[in-house]
Design an enzyme around this catalytic site. Structure first.
Site, PDB file in Angstrom:
ATOM      1  N   ASP A 253       0.830  -0.410   0.057  1.00  0.00           N
ATOM      2  CA  ASP A 253       0.101   0.138  -0.164  1.00  0.00           C
ATOM      3  C   ASP A 253       0.930   1.487   0.288  1.00  0.00           C
ATOM      4  OD1 ASP A 253      -2.181  -1.750   0.453  1.00  0.00           O
ATOM      5  OD2 ASP A 253      -2.846  -0.683   2.098  1.00  0.00           O
ATOM      6  N   HIS A 397       3.161  -1.769   3.188  1.00  0.00           N
ATOM      7  CA  HIS A 397       3.459  -1.952   2.171  1.00  0.00           C
ATOM      8  C   HIS A 397       4.845  -0.979   1.325  1.00  0.00           C
ATOM      9  CE1 HIS A 397       1.527  -0.723   6.261  1.00  0.00           C
ATOM     10  NE2 HIS A 397       0.711   0.212   5.249  1.00  0.00           N
TER      11      HIS A 397
HETATM   12 NI    NI Z   1      -2.745   2.979   3.605  1.00  0.00          NI
END
Ligand code: NI
Length: 456
Positions: A253, A397
């Site tokens: 992400d 991430h």
């Molecule tokens: Ni996020």
């Protein structure tokens, strides 16, 4: 000007370590030839973030979404001479959302960072601008209180020009009365003579190159254009039947960003596929990376425009968060993302119907790598490997760097356990994923949480 065409532009995302564990998401741009501008933007954001952290040290009331901090940005003007960066800094204050706008300029001729008020010749010019603004307001019936407009540089800290060369002043929420309209354009002919040499350059640049500041109402019309694109798929490398083999969907992400390329190298080295949930404000500057992600057999999903907690937004603003990101992704890769990861995983009963309108399935996760909370790739790999089950969706991430470092080990160890790395839709096979449904994992019997929150 399209941010993707600005040479040397990259995005910085303020990550967990800097946010004190609170729900904060801040992205700001930098351009390689303007390190002083980067420093200024970083300082501006970290000062606001520090004050937010201090104000919320005591924890949060239960039963409400926690306090949130968010920074969105635009480039009102970019030319070889001048560059403007407009920041919208929002935060929860007493359970309400409050936004401040500021525009910082970089004069590429003199290599100086300028405040908005530096676009004006002198103090007298600021006084004259205040008078013209009051005048303009009297006519517009905007709801802004003209009496609140004084010759204060802090009030005029967000100045830019539109394509006609009009000077546009942007005011903060509650700064000048309870106004819904927070912008005033003073006609070019009237600001003539008030501008400093840098101000004149900024005005010329805006007339020649300026894209101006993008408004929500104008954007809404554009979404339709991209809504009908075919949904992105990642079958380039053949398909896997996850009912028969052990599958796991790794998801990354908050990018794309400076670290995404290295992560792609790591995935490709072990022929693993993954899903990238891209934030719109990062995507506009990194369209080539989005194309690379798709070309290499991965999937790009929508992580909204600016990473706001959707449960705190009205339907129109929520739609804007979906649609604006979709336009950027659609323009970059020619596909509809089909999937959205709600920021912070936050979903209430209002989110699924809006996601359905935008043709988006909601994807959460059931394994949290917590990679933004540590710099230790070994700890991240251990956590992911020990918690993964067949059908897991793993949250990581591609900003922050720790997940990229942990990924080679995660791939090696899970492969040794017999796992195949797939994109999220592959977990659901022929049954597919439906817009407006919430998916936490593809584990065990295929289960979905329907829009009303019940299992079924
Ligand atoms: Ni996020």
């Amino acid at each position: 000007m399209d941010p993707a065409d600005v040479p040397g532009l990259t995005m910085h995302t303020v990550t967990e370590g800097e946010t004190g564990g609170l729900r904060a998401h801040a992205v700001y741009p930098s351009v390689s030839d303007a390190p002083r501008l980067t420093e200024r933007l970083h300082r501006t954001i970290t000062e606001h973030l520090r004050s937010f952290n201090q104000a919320n040290r005591g924890g949060t009331e239960t039963g409400r979404p926690g306090p949130e901090f968010n920074v969105d940005w635009q480039l009102p003007t970019v030319s070889t001479q001048m560059m403007g960066v407009n920041l919208t800094i929002g935060r929860t204050v007493d359970s309400r959302w409050s936004e401040e706008h500021t525009t910082v300029w970089y004069d590429r001729v003199d290599r100086r960072v300028l405040d908005s008020a530096d676009l004006l010749k002198d103090k007298a010019a600021l006084g004259e601008l205040a008078r013209l603004t009051r005048d303009q307001l009297g006519r517009s019936g905007s709801g802004i209180d003209p009496e609140a407009i004084t010759a204060d540089a802090r009030l005029f800290d967000s100045l830019a020009f539109n394509r006609r060369g009009d000077l546009v002043a942007e005011f903060d929420d509650q700064q000048v009365g309870a106004a819904s309209l927070s912008r005033v354009a003073v006609p070019a002919a009237k600001v003539k003579g008030l501008l400093s040499p840098a101000g004149e350059r900024a005005q010329r640049s805006a007339v020649e190159f300026g894209a101006g500041v993008d408004h929500r109402a104008e954007r809404m019309a554009k979404y339709k254009e991209y809504a009908a694109l075919p949904v992105a798929e990642s079958t380039a490398y053949g398909s896997v039947d996850c009912a028969k083999v052990k599958c796991v969907a790794l998801t990354y992400d908050d990018g794309p960003g400076p670290g995404t390329g290295k992560l792609l190298d790591a995935l490709n080295a072990q022929r693993a596929r993954a899903t990238f949930f891209a934030v719109g404000t990062n995507s506009i500057a990194h369209t080539a990376l989005l194309r690379r992600i798709m070309r290499e057999g991965h999937l790009v999903g929508d992580h909204t425009w600016s990473h706001r907690d959707l449960t705190t937004l009205d339907d129109s603003r929520m739609g804007d968060q979906f649609g604006r990101a979709q336009c950027t992704l659609g323009r970059a890769v020619g596909r509809h993302p089909g999937l959205v990861r709600p920021p912070y995983g936050a979903v209430n009963d209002r989110v699924p119907p809006v996601a359905r309108q935008y043709r988006l399935a909601l994807v959460r996760w059931n394994v949290d790598a917590k990679d933004l909370q540590t710099r230790d790739p070994k700890a991240v790999a251990d956590r992911v490997v020990s918690q993964t089950r067949p059908g897991s969706i793993v949250l990581m991430h591609d900003v922050g760097g720790t997940a990229a470092k942990a990924t080679p080990e995660i791939l090696r160890r899970l492969r040794d356990k017999g796992y195949t790395f797939v994109t999220v839709p592959e977990l659901y096979g022929k049954a597919g994923m439906k817009p407006g449904e919430v998916y936490d994992s593809g584990e065990g019997p295929r289960e979905m949480i329907s829009a009303d929150g019940s299992q079924g």
